[in-house]
Design a protein around this motif. Structure first.
Motif, short mmCIF file in Angstrom:
data_model
loop_
_atom_site.label_atom_id
_atom_site.label_comp_id
_atom_site.label_asym_id
_atom_site.label_seq_id
_atom_site.Cartn_x
_atom_site.Cartn_y
_atom_site.Cartn_z
N ASN B 258 5.48 -5.67 24.93
CA ASN B 258 5.98 -7.04 24.89
C ASN B 258 4.84 -8.03 24.77
OD1 ASN B 258 8.73 -6.43 25.19
ND2 ASN B 258 8.33 -5.94 27.32
N LYS B 259 3.73 -7.64 25.37
CA LYS B 259 2.60 -8.56 25.36
C LYS B 259 1.72 -8.32 24.14
CE LYS B 259 -0.97 -10.33 28.43
NZ LYS B 259 -0.46 -11.68 28.59
N TYR B 260 1.40 -7.04 23.89
CA TYR B 260 0.53 -6.71 22.76
C TYR B 260 1.37 -6.04 21.68
CZ TYR B 260 -3.07 -7.59 26.19
OH TYR B 260 -3.84 -8.17 27.12
N ASN B 261 1.80 -6.81 20.73
CA ASN B 261 2.66 -6.21 19.71
C ASN B 261 2.14 -6.42 18.29
OD1 ASN B 261 3.09 -8.88 19.48
ND2 ASN B 261 5.25 -8.85 20.08
N LYS B 262 0.89 -6.85 18.18
CA LYS B 262 0.30 -7.02 16.86
C LYS B 262 -1.04 -6.29 16.84
CE LYS B 262 0.73 -11.49 17.59
NZ LYS B 262 1.85 -11.58 18.50
N GLY B 263 -1.25 -5.50 15.83
CA GLY B 263 -2.50 -4.74 15.79
C GLY B 263 -3.21 -4.87 14.45
N LEU B 264 -4.52 -5.07 14.52
CA LEU B 264 -5.34 -5.07 13.31
C LEU B 264 -6.15 -3.78 13.29
CD1 LEU B 264 -6.75 -8.70 12.97
CD2 LEU B 264 -5.16 -7.55 11.43
#
Lengths: 192, 497
Positions: B258-264
């Motif tokens: 929920n907090k970390y939902n985008k990844g590069l």
């Protein structure tokens, strides 16, 4: 100022084509289409097939135009080479020349034509005579005489040995002379 | 007379010969044939553009979503002036303490909490009073004694110790869970980020009247916890040593999607692929050509950057931009059976009985068997963009496995190749032709399987295996293989934010 494409030389036409000018492309096509069609007709007996192949050649030529390097030779030579390659590719796809067919029943060689009799025969009759050559003979004659390839190159193109190319050409030439003589005297050759 | 007079005659005669035709009609036909290619190219660019647009939209949607939620939080934040009086000047300024929103709580949850509170009210009150006394004594010691050894940090730690020993803290949570489990989480309409938990934390901290720092941490812990995680970790407040700070929820060993939902990510791949092509025969009257064996070998290097967006706990979408180089080699072995005619060896049949007739039948014909090898080399370079949809699963030990499929569009590609041919009897390679082309918009299908490990909450390292197969052909100009497919293994690093 309006460009008169008729007065542009080949180099200028190519430069305009590279810029995507459709009028220049058309002019380039009109300048060389007849020659390319003549080349195609030597390999495709049906007129429709030859025209089809000619169009294929020009599509290919326009696609590859950026790779033409004027320092390596004149455009006509490049065009001729590109079209010859494409025609051979086409023939391979058609499985016509990739497996050469040499006649098992050989014709009897009759009287052969002499050089001074050649002017009695029309261009069409000569082309017709070449078409009367069996498969394999015809390709070798076309490649050697008209496309100017050497026997080693022909051998590579047709996947045969250089020796085979030479011997077949010798026989094809002899047979062609016979057919031409028949044409000159309005007779047809007798295939045994 | 010249021996080659026929060649010279024909060459002179047909040199520059032109076949007559209707130029306008032929040009129109040529234009018609060129048109579909242009439109197909346009279509592929359009697909590429659509893919890019989808990625961009997703990014914008994600960021907008986040800013919306922040705005919502800000609207609900109220400064608690009273509680700030408990903090001391020496405490490092921290984020604003919040009085958590109550208006969002649905009646079902509010009723739930009310009943919880009523049931436990007497015992909880006593306990809370006891805790308050202890904390108050601790704080008074700090405030009242100049040379107190208890600094702010120790005071917080002591507070935590008291809090951990307090039964009311777990009891409130336990009751929430028990009640919800009984009625089932779905039936009472609570979500994993349920307001009732926030209310519980508010109630707890309010009653305990904890110092602001600890309050914030406790709120934060509860606020960022999900019911699933709380159940999983059994409400364990980490066991702390006196010098350790209360960990933030981010540091807990859980994958907070929920907090970390985008990844590069950055991916480096390599693949060596070898496959045998199907045998093929062709024959004519007296020559047979048989493709005995053909092998296509690819050496692929691939580097790409990726963006991954988690849609929910199981599904993600991902976009890649990358470059790729492939060294292709096609070994084609043919066996040709062809006739070889030998010059100057005529077959002569004589009519032997009278010895007067001779007939030349032709030359000797021998069947020769030879094998030919054609080898095509090609260097293929490509810049591509692709979009994936995938399914992932995470174990408790922070291992993640995922399977994904996607579509790839070559934004730019080019190839340069040479063809060599060798026949046994020639004994050496002969270069046949050079070729090169450029073409964009080649469409490929993708499949990937990967396993990775979260190094910590925001860093991920993994290995993957990826297959790619061209859907549209890209070898019109090069006679090597019309369809290409390959598998690469890759290593990747991903940063979550």
């Amino acid at each position: 100022m309006k460009t008169n494409y008729l007065f542009l030389n080949t180099h200028e036409l190519i430069q305009s084509c590279l810029k995507g000018d459709p009028k220049a492309e058309k002019q380039l096509f009109c300048t060389f289409a007849g020659r390319v069609l003549a080349l195609c007709k030597r390999y495709c007996r049906k007129s429709e097939d030859a025209r089809d192949l000619m169009q294929e050649c020009f599509i290919h030529v326009f696609d590859r135009l950026p790779y033409y390097n004027p320092k390596k030779g004149v455009f006509e030579a490049w065009l001729h080479r590109v079209c010859t390659n494409l025609v051979l590719q086409y023939l391979r796809k058609q499985k016509v020349t990739i497996t050469l067919t040499f006649p098992t029943i050989l014709p009897e060689f009759g009287e052969v034509i002499e050089a001074d009799e050649m002017n009695k025969i029309s261009d069409e009759a000569i082309l017709e005579s070449i078409w009367e050559l069996p498969n394999g003979y015809r390709e070798i004659v076309n490649l050697y005489i008209f496309e100017g390839l050497k026997h080693k190159e022909i051998a590579n193109y047709l996947n045969i040995s250089e020796g085979t190319s030479r011997s077949q050409y010798t026989r094809a030439k002899k047979l062609l002379k016979t057919i031409l003589q028949e044409k000159a005297s309005k007779k047809t050759p007798n295939y045994g | 007379m010249d021996k080659d007079w026929l060649e010279n005659n024909l060459r002179n005669r047909f040199d520059g010969q032109e076949a007559p035709m209707d130029m306008e009609a032929e040009w129109a036909a040529l234009q018609n044939r060129r048109q579909p290619k242009k439109s197909r190219r346009f279509l592929l660019w359009w697909f590429g553009g659509l893919g890019s647009f989808a990625i961009l939209s997703m990014l914008l949607w994600t960021f907008n979503n986040n800013s919306d939620s922040y705005a919502l939080q800000d609207n609900n934040v109220q400064y608690n002036e009273q509680k700030t009086t408990h903090s001391t000047a020496s405490i490092t300024p921290i984020e604003k303490p919040v009085t958590l929103p109550t208006k969002k709580i649905e009646s079902t949850n509010a009723t739930l909490l009310a009943s919880t509170h009523q049931d436990d009210a007497p015992s909880e009150k006593e306990e809370i009073n006891s805790v308050l006394e202890k904390i108050s004594a601790l704080n008074n010691e700090k405030i009242g004694t100049k040379n107190s050894k208890i600094n702010d940090k120790n005071r917080d730690v002591e507070n935590i110790k008291i809090l951990n020993n307090t039964t009311s803290f777990p009891s409130i949570k336990e009751q929430i869970i028990q009640t919800k489990t009984k009625k089932s989480i779905e039936s009472v309409g609570v979500t994993e980020q349920d307001d009732s938990l926030l209310l519980a934390s508010q109630k707890l901290t309010k009653n305990l009247d904890l110092p602001i720092l600890l309050e914030k941490r406790t709120v934060n812990y509860l606020e960022n916890s999900t019911i699933t995680n709380l159940i999983k970790y059994d409400f364990k407040m980490p066991t702390l040593k006196p010098w350790e700070e209360l960990p933030k929820v981010d540091d807990l060993p859980q994958y907070n999607t929920n907090k970390y939902n985008k990844g590069l990510g950055v991916h480096i791949g390599y693949g060596w692929n070898n496959r045998t092509l199907e045998a093929e025969n062709s024959s004519s009257q007296d020559i047979i050509q048989r493709r005995n064996d053909a092998e296509l070998t690819l050496d692929v290097i691939d580097i790409s950057l990726s963006y991954r967006q988690l849609i929910n706990q199981k599904i993600y979408v991902e976009g890649h931009l990358g470059v790729q180089q492939s060294m292709d080699r096609l070994d084609d072995y043919y066996a040709n059976t062809e006739p070889m005619l030998i010059e100057n060896q005529p077959i002569v049949i004589r009519n032997l009985p009278d010895g007067t007739t001779e007939t030349e039948m032709g030359t000797i014909e021998a069947t020769v068997f030879n094998s030919v090898q054609a080898t095509f080399y090609q260097t293929y370079r490509q810049a591509y963009g692709n979009i994936w949809i995938g399914f992932y699963d995470q174990t408790e030990a922070d291992w993640i496995v995922s399977i994904a499929t996607g579509l790839d569009v070559a934004i730019w590609n080019s190839a340069n190749g040479n063809t060599f041919q060798d026949a046994e009897r020639m004994g050496e390679y002969t270069r046949l032709e050079d070729s090169s082309y450029k073409k964009s918009g080649v469409l490929s299908a993708l499949m990937r399987l990967e396993g990775s490990r979260l190094i910590n909450q925001t860093n991920e390292l993994g290995l993957g295996i990826q297959g790619k197969i061209n859907i549209t052909d890209n070898y019109n100009s090069i006679n090597i293989a019309e369809r290409r497919q390959w598998i690469t293994g890759n290593i990747f690093y991903r940063k979550w934010f």
